[in-house]
Design a protein around this motif. Structure first.
Motif, short mmCIF file in Angstrom:
data_model
loop_
_atom_site.label_atom_id
_atom_site.label_comp_id
_atom_site.label_asym_id
_atom_site.label_seq_id
_atom_site.Cartn_x
_atom_site.Cartn_y
_atom_site.Cartn_z
N SER A 100 0.83 -1.21 0.00
CA SER A 100 0.00 0.00 0.00
C SER A 100 0.86 1.26 0.00
O SER A 100 0.59 2.22 -0.73
CB SER A 100 -0.93 -0.01 1.21
OG SER A 100 -1.70 1.17 1.26
N GLN A 101 1.91 1.26 0.83
CA GLN A 101 2.80 2.42 0.89
C GLN A 101 3.50 2.67 -0.44
O GLN A 101 3.80 3.81 -0.80
CB GLN A 101 3.85 2.21 1.99
CG GLN A 101 3.27 2.26 3.40
CD GLN A 101 4.29 1.83 4.44
OE1 GLN A 101 5.32 1.23 4.12
NE2 GLN A 101 4.00 2.11 5.71
N LEU A 102 3.72 1.61 -1.19
CA LEU A 102 4.36 1.72 -2.50
C LEU A 102 3.37 2.08 -3.60
O LEU A 102 3.75 2.22 -4.75
CB LEU A 102 5.05 0.40 -2.85
CG LEU A 102 6.40 0.16 -2.17
CD1 LEU A 102 6.79 -1.30 -2.24
CD2 LEU A 102 7.48 1.03 -2.79
N GLY A 103 2.10 2.21 -3.23
CA GLY A 103 1.09 2.62 -4.21
C GLY A 103 0.35 1.48 -4.86
O GLY A 103 -0.37 1.69 -5.85
N LEU A 104 0.49 0.26 -4.32
CA LEU A 104 -0.23 -0.90 -4.87
C LEU A 104 -1.41 -1.19 -3.94
O LEU A 104 -1.25 -1.80 -2.89
CB LEU A 104 0.68 -2.12 -4.95
CG LEU A 104 1.96 -1.96 -5.78
CD1 LEU A 104 2.79 -3.23 -5.75
CD2 LEU A 104 1.63 -1.58 -7.22
N GLY A 105 -2.57 -0.72 -4.32
CA GLY A 105 -3.74 -0.86 -3.46
C GLY A 105 -4.52 -2.15 -3.72
O GLY A 105 -4.62 -2.62 -4.85
N LYS A 106 -5.05 -2.74 -2.65
CA LYS A 106 -5.94 -3.91 -2.71
C LYS A 106 -5.38 -5.05 -3.55
O LYS A 106 -6.05 -5.61 -4.42
CB LYS A 106 -7.31 -3.47 -3.27
CG LYS A 106 -8.02 -2.44 -2.40
CD LYS A 106 -9.37 -2.08 -2.97
CE LYS A 106 -10.10 -1.07 -2.09
NZ LYS A 106 -11.43 -0.70 -2.62
#
Length: 576
Positions: A100-106
């Motif tokens: 999530s922190q790296l921008g990969l959601g769900k």
């Protein structure tokens, strides 16, 4: 505290020695940047430390027992199956947090169709999240910034600073190394030399050392020339004395034989003295010999654009792209002119590589139109270095048959730093950086109007990156660059295509000015909020003053009380 002690490591492949008597210690808080030319043995050393391959001789001591290492590999042949292990652990809270922190959601909702269209950056981010969530004692990161967007880069820098334990980083990203390491290990001709500080400090120290060596070499050469001159004079004198002592001459001259015999003996004695002096001088020169400093590798690229085109070469009109129900970008309008240098930036997965494939005709347009000049010749250097056939030699991979083409290709490959020995090898025996050079040679063999470079500095060593910047700055055609190398983009590109919020936006500035403008907008927004807060606080103070003069039964008291409550709510919103 020392974690690992490395002593006398040697490693050879066939007859070539890659690592020669390598020794060093890795301590608890070390942040080490491992640098050197492509093929010098950086990944080999990392693999030996990790235990993936075995050294020929030497020892690696884990000082405090076994160490759990997290190893981000330089290259993986990414397929859906490669990430099955990652997705079998999606319930791992650390994995989900890092993703999530790296921008990969769900990511737990991702299906095979989504995995089939992962960008290089998304694949790297998943691998990074997996490595970090494994809670290692030590990290080895081999080219961790290749394909990584600026958001991912910032996350990585912060995580490196917070990590408890040593980290070894193989990278050619100058900006990243400056932010993340406190010492540099350089491998050159099989030897390892350690430098304190970040990459910029290392480069300055290398320049200083080189200047000292050049001065010492010059002094030595002058001394050698002076001694050699003296020796020449002594030899000439000795030869003359020998000639005179052996000359028979006239009767009157024969009466001088005693005199000549004297000179003959003196000449012979001088020969002994000369030989002795020469031997001493040669021993002194050998003992204190300073080799000529090795010239830094000069990589020469040659690009040119054929002919002249119209002003607009490429134009997007209401352009949209989707995969199933997932929208990549929609209703985009922009253009690209002849001779422009466009940096293409955006988060991983925003559609940069997809748009390039659409431009090349490898992906279809969902809606709208992507127009390009019919006579346009486009060269594409992709970020995938595995599309060369492994079992072919370099010349075979370039598909060249004419003698003049083969000769030209060999010249270009030599200029790019590939020796004749490397050219004769199979593709599978080449490092990733060397494969990039083969692909660049293919581009250089032809004339193009547009160069599309997708992460062109990935796997290139630092001298090659710098030379590529110099050469591209002289290219007269159009350049489109997808890169997360800030140095490279700032130097080369004066305009941007920004992929953000499902849009592609043309920006008339370079990367540095674009980022400054973003920060200025944020600052102005903050200033605006501060101004509103000040106005609200002033009004609250005024209302409290008025309420103190009224009784709760007054009609105005009720109105002011309602206004007071509304202001308090607005203040809370601004402060949150």
């Amino acid at each position: 505290m020392t974690f690992i002690r490395v002593k006398g490591i040697n490693k050879s492949f066939a007859e070539k020695q890659i690592l020669n008597d390598i020794s060093f210690d890795i301590k608890a808080n070390d942040r080490i940047g491992l640098v050197g030319y492509n093929g010098c043995g950086k990944t080999t050393l990392a693999n030996i430390l990790f235990g993936k391959i075995k050294q020929d001789t030497g020892t690696i001591e884990m000082v405090h027992g076994s160490i759990r290492m997290g190893y981000l590999l330089q290259s993986i042949d990414y397929t859906v199956n490669d990430f099955q292990q990652v997705f079998s652990s999606v319930e791992d809270p650390d994995l989900l947090t890092h993703s999530s922190q790296l921008g990969l959601g769900k990511i737990y909702e991702w299906e095979d169709e989504r995995l089939n269209h992962l960008s290089g950056g998304e694949k790297l981010k998943l691998s990074l999240a997996k490595v970090w969530s494994s809670k290692p004692d030590m990290l080895i990161l081999d080219e961790p910034t290749n394909h990584l967007d600026f958001k991912g880069l910032q996350w990585l820098v912060e995580q490196i600073k917070a990590f408890i334990g040593p980290i070894l980083i193989i990278s050619h990203d100058r900006s990243f190394l400056d932010q993340s390491v406190n010492q540099i290990f350089e491998i050159e001709e099989g030897k390892l030399q350690a430098f304190s500080g970040n990459y910029s400090a290392y480069r300055e120290e290398k320049k200083r050392q080189r200047a000292i060596l050049e001065h010492q070499y010059t002094v030595q050469q002058r001394y050698k020339e002076r001694i050699e001159g003296q020796m020449v004079q002594l030899r000439q004198w000795s030869d003359k004395a020998h000639r005179e002592s052996t000359n028979q001459g006239s009767p009157s001259e024969k009466r001088q034989m005693g005199f000549k015999e004297y000179h003959r003996k003196k000449a012979k004695k001088m020969d002994v003295q000369i030989r002795s002096k020469m031997k001493r001088l040669e021993m002194e020169l050998d003992k204190n010999k300073i080799d000529k400093p090795k010239e830094e590798v000069k990589v020469r690229f040659q690009f040119d654009a054929s002919g002249k085109r119209g002003k607009r070469l490429i134009e997007a009109i209401h352009l949209s792209k989707s995969f199933n129900e997932r929208t990549i970008f929609s209703d985009c309008n922009f253009y690209i002119k002849h001779g422009e240098r466009m940096g293409i930036i955006g988060d991983n997965g925003a559609g940069k590589t997809t748009w390039i494939k659409m431009l090349l005709g490898q992906e279809s347009v969902t809606e709208g139109d992507l127009w390009k000049s019919e006579s346009l010749k486009i060269a594409y250097l992709s970020q995938d270095v595995h599309d060369l056939i492994d079992d072919l030699t370099v010349i075979e991979a370039l598909n060249l048959t004419l003698r003049e083409d083969i000769f030209r290709a060999r010249t270009i490959l030599a200029n790019l730093g590939l020796s004749e020995k490397k050219i004769a090898q199979k593709i599978k025996q080449l490092s990733l950086g060397e494969r990039i050079r083969v692909k660049l040679t293919d581009i250089l063999m032809k004339e193009y109007d547009v160069l599309i470079l997708d992460e062109p500095t990935n796997h290139l060593d630092l001298p090659s990156r710098e030379q590529l910047e110099d050469t591209l700055s002289e290219f007269t055609g159009t350049i489109l660059v997808v890169s997360h190398d800030a140095y490279f983009l700032e130097r080369l590109c004066d305009r941007l295509l920004v992929f953000k919020d499902e849009k592609i936006i043309r920006v008339e500035t370079g990367l540095k000015e674009y980022n400054q403008n973003k920060y200025q907008i944020k600052d102005k927004t903050k200033e605006s909020a501060d101004e509103k807060l000040m106005i609200i606080n002033n009004r609250i103070t005024a209302i409290l003053g008025e309420l103190s003069l009224l009784t709760p039964g007054d009609e105005k008291y009720h109105q002011l009380d309602l206004e007071f409550k509304e202001l308090i709510d607005q203040k809370k919103l601004l402060l949150n």
